[in-house]
Design a protein around this motif. Structure first.
Motif, PDB file in Angstrom:
ATOM      1  N   ASP A  69      -8.312  -6.875  42.065  1.00 31.99           N
ATOM      2  CA  ASP A  69      -7.554  -7.022  40.714  1.00 31.99           C
ATOM      3  C   ASP A  69      -6.074  -7.167  41.022  1.00 31.99           C
ATOM      4  O   ASP A  69      -5.664  -6.961  42.043  1.00 31.99           O
ATOM      5  N   LEU A  70      -5.359  -7.587  39.743  1.00 31.51           N
ATOM      6  CA  LEU A  70      -3.820  -7.666  40.002  1.00 31.51           C
ATOM      7  C   LEU A  70      -3.302  -6.248  39.562  1.00 31.51           C
ATOM      8  O   LEU A  70      -4.047  -5.647  38.956  1.00 31.51           O
ATOM      9  N   PRO A  71      -2.131  -5.914  40.077  1.00 27.67           N
ATOM     10  CA  PRO A  71      -1.413  -4.608  39.773  1.00 27.67           C
ATOM     11  C   PRO A  71      -1.545  -4.521  38.336  1.00 27.67           C
ATOM     12  O   PRO A  71      -1.122  -5.393  37.417  1.00 27.67           O
ATOM     13  N   PRO A  72      -1.218  -3.067  37.959  1.00 26.27           N
ATOM     14  CA  PRO A  72      -1.257  -2.956  36.409  1.00 26.27           C
ATOM     15  C   PRO A  72      -0.013  -3.758  35.803  1.00 26.27           C
ATOM     16  O   PRO A  72       0.038  -4.003  34.559  1.00 26.27           O
ATOM     17  N   ASN A  73       1.225  -3.906  36.589  1.00 25.65           N
ATOM     18  CA  ASN A  73       2.426  -4.379  35.849  1.00 25.65           C
ATOM     19  C   ASN A  73       2.291  -5.623  35.972  1.00 25.65           C
ATOM     20  O   ASN A  73       3.486  -6.628  35.682  1.00 25.65           O
ATOM     21  N   SER A  74       1.246  -6.463  36.018  1.00 24.92           N
ATOM     22  CA  SER A  74       1.010  -7.690  35.994  1.00 24.92           C
ATOM     23  C   SER A  74      -0.274  -8.276  34.970  1.00 24.92           C
ATOM     24  O   SER A  74      -0.808  -9.393  34.913  1.00 24.92           O
ATOM     25  N   GLN A  75      -1.052  -7.040  34.658  1.00 29.64           N
ATOM     26  CA  GLN A  75      -2.097  -7.407  34.083  1.00 29.64           C
ATOM     27  C   GLN A  75      -2.074  -7.912  32.542  1.00 29.64           C
ATOM     28  O   GLN A  75      -2.695  -8.792  32.063  1.00 29.64           O
ATOM     29  N   ALA A  76      -1.106  -7.739  31.573  1.00 29.42           N
ATOM     30  CA  ALA A  76      -0.513  -8.368  30.523  1.00 29.42           C
ATOM     31  C   ALA A  76      -0.149  -9.735  30.645  1.00 29.42           C
ATOM     32  O   ALA A  76      -0.732 -10.702  29.978  1.00 29.42           O
ATOM     33  N   PHE A  77       0.450 -10.178  31.769  1.00 26.18           N
ATOM     34  CA  PHE A  77       0.916 -11.436  31.957  1.00 26.18           C
ATOM     35  C   PHE A  77      -0.540 -12.384  32.323  1.00 26.18           C
ATOM     36  O   PHE A  77      -0.711 -13.426  31.890  1.00 26.18           O
ATOM     37  N   TRP A  78      -1.286 -11.643  33.171  1.00 28.22           N
ATOM     38  CA  TRP A  78      -2.360 -12.485  33.642  1.00 28.22           C
ATOM     39  C   TRP A  78      -3.370 -12.538  32.257  1.00 28.22           C
ATOM     40  O   TRP A  78      -4.021 -13.532  32.423  1.00 28.22           O
ATOM     41  N   LYS A  79      -3.490 -11.675  31.482  1.00 29.24           N
ATOM     42  CA  LYS A  79      -4.350 -11.819  30.396  1.00 29.24           C
ATOM     43  C   LYS A  79      -3.929 -12.985  29.645  1.00 29.24           C
ATOM     44  O   LYS A  79      -4.653 -13.914  29.074  1.00 29.24           O
ATOM     45  N   ALA A  80      -2.616 -13.114  29.416  1.00 30.26           N
ATOM     46  CA  ALA A  80      -2.068 -14.297  28.644  1.00 30.26           C
ATOM     47  C   ALA A  80      -2.230 -15.480  29.228  1.00 30.26           C
ATOM     48  O   ALA A  80      -2.519 -16.697  28.878  1.00 30.26           O
ATOM     49  N   LEU A  81      -2.078 -15.658  30.456  1.00 24.87           N
ATOM     50  CA  LEU A  81      -2.515 -16.752  31.340  1.00 24.87           C
ATOM     51  C   LEU A  81      -3.786 -17.278  31.660  1.00 24.87           C
ATOM     52  O   LEU A  81      -4.312 -18.435  31.640  1.00 24.87           O
ATOM     53  N   ARG A  82      -4.695 -16.251  31.293  1.00 24.69           N
ATOM     54  CA  ARG A  82      -6.172 -16.707  31.054  1.00 24.69           C
ATOM     55  C   ARG A  82      -6.523 -17.079  29.799  1.00 24.69           C
ATOM     56  O   ARG A  82      -7.601 -17.340  29.510  1.00 24.69           O
ATOM     57  N   SER A  83      -5.753 -16.861  28.854  1.00 21.63           N
ATOM     58  CA  SER A  83      -6.177 -17.349  27.242  1.00 21.63           C
ATOM     59  C   SER A  83      -7.037 -18.788  27.158  1.00 21.63           C
ATOM     60  O   SER A  83      -6.458 -19.731  27.618  1.00 21.63           O
ATOM     61  N   ALA A  84      -8.069 -18.624  26.537  1.00 23.16           N
ATOM     62  CA  ALA A  84      -8.641 -19.869  26.170  1.00 23.16           C
ATOM     63  C   ALA A  84      -7.916 -21.045  25.562  1.00 23.16           C
ATOM     64  O   ALA A  84      -8.147 -22.220  25.313  1.00 23.16           O
ATOM     65  N   ARG A  85      -6.968 -20.484  24.663  1.00 17.34           N
ATOM     66  CA  ARG A  85      -6.053 -21.310  23.925  1.00 17.34           C
ATOM     67  C   ARG A  85      -5.047 -22.256  24.872  1.00 17.34           C
ATOM     68  O   ARG A  85      -4.621 -23.033  24.077  1.00 17.34           O
ATOM     69  N   LEU A  86      -4.929 -21.712  26.165  1.00 17.73           N
ATOM     70  CA  LEU A  86      -3.963 -22.655  26.647  1.00 17.73           C
ATOM     71  C   LEU A  86      -4.460 -24.035  27.086  1.00 17.73           C
ATOM     72  O   LEU A  86      -5.655 -24.233  27.326  1.00 17.73           O
ATOM     73  N   ARG A  87      -3.462 -25.219  26.736  1.00 15.50           N
ATOM     74  CA  ARG A  87      -3.925 -26.423  26.981  1.00 15.50           C
ATOM     75  C   ARG A  87      -3.922 -26.862  28.422  1.00 15.50           C
ATOM     76  O   ARG A  87      -2.852 -26.411  29.055  1.00 15.50           O
ATOM     77  N   PRO A  88      -4.818 -27.532  29.048  1.00 20.17           N
ATOM     78  CA  PRO A  88      -4.730 -28.338  30.172  1.00 20.17           C
ATOM     79  C   PRO A  88      -3.216 -28.829  30.362  1.00 20.17           C
ATOM     80  O   PRO A  88      -2.902 -29.653  29.429  1.00 20.17           O
ATOM     81  N   GLY A  89      -2.480 -28.615  31.280  1.00 22.78           N
ATOM     82  CA  GLY A  89      -1.451 -29.270  31.770  1.00 22.78           C
ATOM     83  C   GLY A  89      -0.261 -28.623  31.013  1.00 22.78           C
ATOM     84  O   GLY A  89       1.046 -29.062  31.069  1.00 22.78           O
ATOM     85  N   CYS A  90      -0.306 -27.529  30.158  1.00 23.48           N
ATOM     86  CA  CYS A  90       0.716 -26.919  29.819  1.00 23.48           C
ATOM     87  C   CYS A  90       1.841 -26.384  30.392  1.00 23.48           C
ATOM     88  O   CYS A  90       2.987 -26.137  30.109  1.00 23.48           O
ATOM     89  N   LEU A  91       1.307 -26.255  31.767  1.00 19.80           N
ATOM     90  CA  LEU A  91       2.628 -25.711  32.695  1.00 19.80           C
ATOM     91  C   LEU A  91       3.149 -26.668  33.736  1.00 19.80           C
ATOM     92  O   LEU A  91       3.574 -26.479  34.964  1.00 19.80           O
ATOM     93  N   GLN A  92       2.724 -28.085  33.279  1.00 19.48           N
ATOM     94  CA  GLN A  92       3.048 -28.977  34.170  1.00 19.48           C
ATOM     95  C   GLN A  92       4.615 -29.154  34.465  1.00 19.48           C
ATOM     96  O   GLN A  92       4.872 -29.942  35.703  1.00 19.48           O
ATOM     97  N   HIS A  93       5.512 -28.633  33.833  1.00 19.97           N
ATOM     98  CA  HIS A  93       7.074 -28.567  34.140  1.00 19.97           C
ATOM     99  C   HIS A  93       7.175 -27.645  35.112  1.00 19.97           C
ATOM    100  O   HIS A  93       8.397 -27.285  35.203  1.00 19.97           O
ATOM    101  N   MET A  94       6.379 -26.681  35.368  1.00 17.40           N
ATOM    102  CA  MET A  94       6.829 -25.625  36.211  1.00 17.40           C
ATOM    103  C   MET A  94       6.438 -25.809  37.644  1.00 17.40           C
ATOM    104  O   MET A  94       5.659 -26.190  37.952  1.00 17.40           O
ATOM    105  N   ARG A  95       7.555 -25.640  38.463  1.00 16.52           N
ATOM    106  CA  ARG A  95       7.614 -25.710  39.882  1.00 16.52           C
ATOM    107  C   ARG A  95       7.308 -24.134  40.633  1.00 16.52           C
ATOM    108  O   ARG A  95       8.322 -23.345  39.907  1.00 16.52           O
ATOM    109  N   PHE A  96       6.792 -23.941  41.492  1.00 16.29           N
ATOM    110  CA  PHE A  96       6.462 -22.557  41.931  1.00 16.29           C
ATOM    111  C   PHE A  96       6.341 -22.358  43.441  1.00 16.29           C
ATOM    112  O   PHE A  96       5.725 -23.547  43.980  1.00 16.29           O
ATOM    113  N   ALA A  97       6.433 -21.222  44.071  1.00 13.72           N
ATOM    114  CA  ALA A  97       5.969 -20.819  45.246  1.00 13.72           C
ATOM    115  C   ALA A  97       5.528 -19.340  45.272  1.00 13.72           C
ATOM    116  O   ALA A  97       6.102 -18.558  44.299  1.00 13.72           O
TER     117      ALA A  97
END
Length: 629
Positions: A69-97
């Motif tokens: 599992d993800l730690p408790p202080n990232s669970q709310a973020f993970w829930k938002a990230l897993r939302s079925a309402r998010l469109r494919p490609g909605c984070l295409q401008h995000m660069r990350f490591a």
């Protein structure tokens, strides 16, 4: 610190349970700052998905907890990230490591990191370099894989975001300014008289920390009802059975954890103040002030429970908020090198920061468990400016303990409603190191000092065992050596409560099995009398205890799992039972896993490959659950 024409912005996020991923995030933050990014460090739950797109680059460090599992202080973020309402490609401008912290003694090694990484890529986010992963079991700890990965990250950042013409990275030997500094909160410049003197280090009469309650988000006030030592005084280890009551009803389940927030002892705080020459101002009121006009008023304060209007003192900070007895990380030595005029000391401190000498740093800090306080005693020329102490000493974190009881409510005195009773089984950490120094765990030393009726601040959180009442019909096989028996006891009590409420047809058709391991039947066979009482009362539970030191040949839990492999196979395979493993991470989970595979081979006439596949299938279906620490 960014370039004046177009500030380069980096957002550094962490999902952390014990604080290691936060340390990694702060180190990544410093790396980005040296490459002249305006850098903000925060926990994953503190940001929205929209904020991910408002920075040039997002750097993430995340640890894996429980069953992947993800730690408790990232669970709310993970829930938002897993939302079925998010469109494919909605984070295409995000660069990350991203960098994951895991433990190969867990079946779901670095699972949280891989899930998070894959979801970001699925939504269009673009990694700037290969993801990094560390293993708790690595001989050099997290740094063994983190250091090589950071040099890759640094090259990738410079390649993707070249510095403007004429601009250079901030060299490692230049001190980065913290966002916040301490300042006197009053205008009176005279030093108050100080009633404290340096205590002699007399272990027998050590003055305990003051009993003031801490301000912790979501904190609950717990009263100590008893703090009993279970092991004989002659035994090498002091193990406590701690009982706490919390006003009101606070439901919890087997596998849930209670976090205790420790304090440092006056003897150590006084020594720290004396070494730094801070004793004259130790009790002056202080406040946090931004280090420059460019610091955002919403920037995170070094002590998360403080606001910009809070005041404190150096003594309070060192007692309640700063971990002066923790083992220092590499970055600590880099900062100290700025605060000595002794050339020999400076060279030695800088040597510890050199990746080439990673084994020397390990031998100086981790092997002998040398604390920050001891490092400052040895490098006596170092003088940390008190204004910067919060950017140099890490914060004191709560320590998590698996609850050792089922949810129980007890009446409050004078019929004032009810209280929630919570029991813990805690091994007090105290031992001699390779340099013959006595070491004590910060939290367990504090816990050992707790007296009945004393109050302290705690928080209650969900654990990873995921026990539910509809599993009552299945037998459980519990493997919990040492204090790993704590969540097993909670599960046994909970199943007894559920059986008491359940109709006869919901009863399991086979006994539950508990495998317990310790050194001696006489000294550390925890709750032995309870297991006997359960048996006498006809509770469907069989207990198998391994005493490793009671005979010439050592016997461990995995040996008993082999001996009882027929009963284990019947419970798990024939009766769809559930396996729980709790206790120390490292060799034990792996050895138990091996014993289980051999049992499946023998009783199921399976090949080695099929037996391993069967165990993996149990994990995937949630019938093999591990909680180790």
């Amino acid at each position: 610190m960014g370039d004046t024409q177009s500030p380069r912005r980096a957002l550094v996020l962490y999902g952390s349970e014990t604080g290691n991923a936060q340390d990694v995030a702060e180190e990544m933050g410093r790396l980005a700052e040296r490459l002249r990014f305006d850098t903000e460090v925060a926990e994953l739950n503190a940001v929205s998905l929209k904020q991910l797109l408002q920075h040039h680059v997002v750097l993430i460090s995340i640890s894996t907890t429980g069953q992947g599992d993800l730690p408790p202080n990232s669970q709310a973020f993970w829930k938002a990230l897993r939302s079925a309402r998010l469109r494919p490609g909605c984070l295409q401008h995000m660069r990350f490591a991203s960098f994951g912290l895991g433990d190969t003694s867990y079946p779901k090694y670095n699972w949280a990191h891989r899930k998070l990484y894959n979801r970001l890529v699925q939504l269009g986010a673009q990694p700037i370099c290969d993801r990094g992963e560390s293993d708790e079991q690595h001989p050099e700890g997290i740094d063994g894989s983190f250091l090589p990965w950071t040099s890759t990250l640094r090259s990738s950042l410079l390649e993707e975001y070249p510095l403007p013409e004429g601009s250079e990275p901030i060299p490692d030997n230049v001190l980065l300014d913290p966002k916040w500094l301490l300042d006197l909160a009053d205008s009176d410049k005279t030093a108050p008289t100080n009633g404290h003197t340096i205590s002699g280090n007399n272990d027998d009469a050590e003055e305990p920390p003051d009993q003031s309650l801490l301000d912790i988000p979501g904190g609950l006030t717990a009263g100590v009802t008893s703090n009993e030592r279970l092991t004989p005084a002659s035994h090498w280890q002091d193990v406590r059975h701690l009982k706490l009551d919390i006003e009101g009803s606070h439901p919890y389940a087997p596998g849930d954890v209670l976090t205790i927030y420790p304090k440092n002892f006056p003897v150590d705080v006084d020594q720290f103040l004396a070494i730094m020459d801070w004793t004259p101002i130790a009790d002056r009121r202080l406040k946090f002030t931004p280090s420059s006009a460019s610091v955002s008023p919403t920037a995170r304060l070094p002590v998360s429970t403080f606001t910009s209007s809070s005041t404190t003192t150096l003594r309070e900070l060192l007692t309640n908020n700063l971990d002066i007895l923790s083992i220092p990380r590499r970055s600590f030595f880099a900062k100290l090198a700025h605060y000595t005029s002794d050339e020999f000391h400076r060279d030695r401190l800088l040597e510890f920061t050199d990746p080439e000498y990673i084994d020397e740093l390990f031998d100086y800090t981790t092997r002998p468990r040398r604390s920050i306080l001891e490092v400052l005693q040895e490098f006596e020329s170092v003088r940390i400016p008190w204004q910067r102490v919060c950017s140099i000493i890490p914060t004191l974190r709560g320590r998590q303990f698996s609850i050792a009881s089922a949810m129980t409510e007890v009446p409050s005195p004078q019929d004032k409603g009810t209280r929630t009773r919570i029991e813990l089984l805690i091994a007090i950490v105290k031992y001699k190191t390779v340099i013959k120094r006595i070491r004590q765990g910060v939290a367990t030393r504090y816990i050992a000092s707790l007296a009945p009726t004393q109050q302290l601040t705690v928080t209650l959180s969900r654990g990873g065992l995921g026990v539910t009442q509809d599993e009552l019909q299945r037998p459980v096989v519990m493997i919990g050596p040492g204090t790993g028996v704590a969540p097993m006891r909670a599960l046994i009590q909970q199943r007894m409560q559920w059986r008491h409420q359940a109709p006869a047809q919901d009863m399991p058709v086979a006994n539950d099995l508990l495998f317990f391991g310790c050194r001696n039947a006489e000294s550390d066979y925890f709750f032995a009398h309870e297991w006997k009482e359960h048996k006498d009362r006809g509770v469907p539970l069989e207990v198998f205890a391994a005493f490793s030191r009671d005979q010439r040949q050592k016997v461990y839990v995995q040996d008993l799992v082999r001996q009882q492999s027929g009963a284990v196979y019947d419970a798990v395979v024939n009766r769809s039972g559930i396996l729980y493993i709790c206790g120390s991470s490292g060799k034990m989970p792996q050895a138990v896993r091996e014993a289980l595979i051999e049992g499946f081979q023998e009783h199921g006439a399976l090949s080695r490959e099929d037996a391993e596949a069967y165990l993996v299938a149990l994990e995937k279906s949630g019938r093999y659950r591990q909680e180790t620490w």
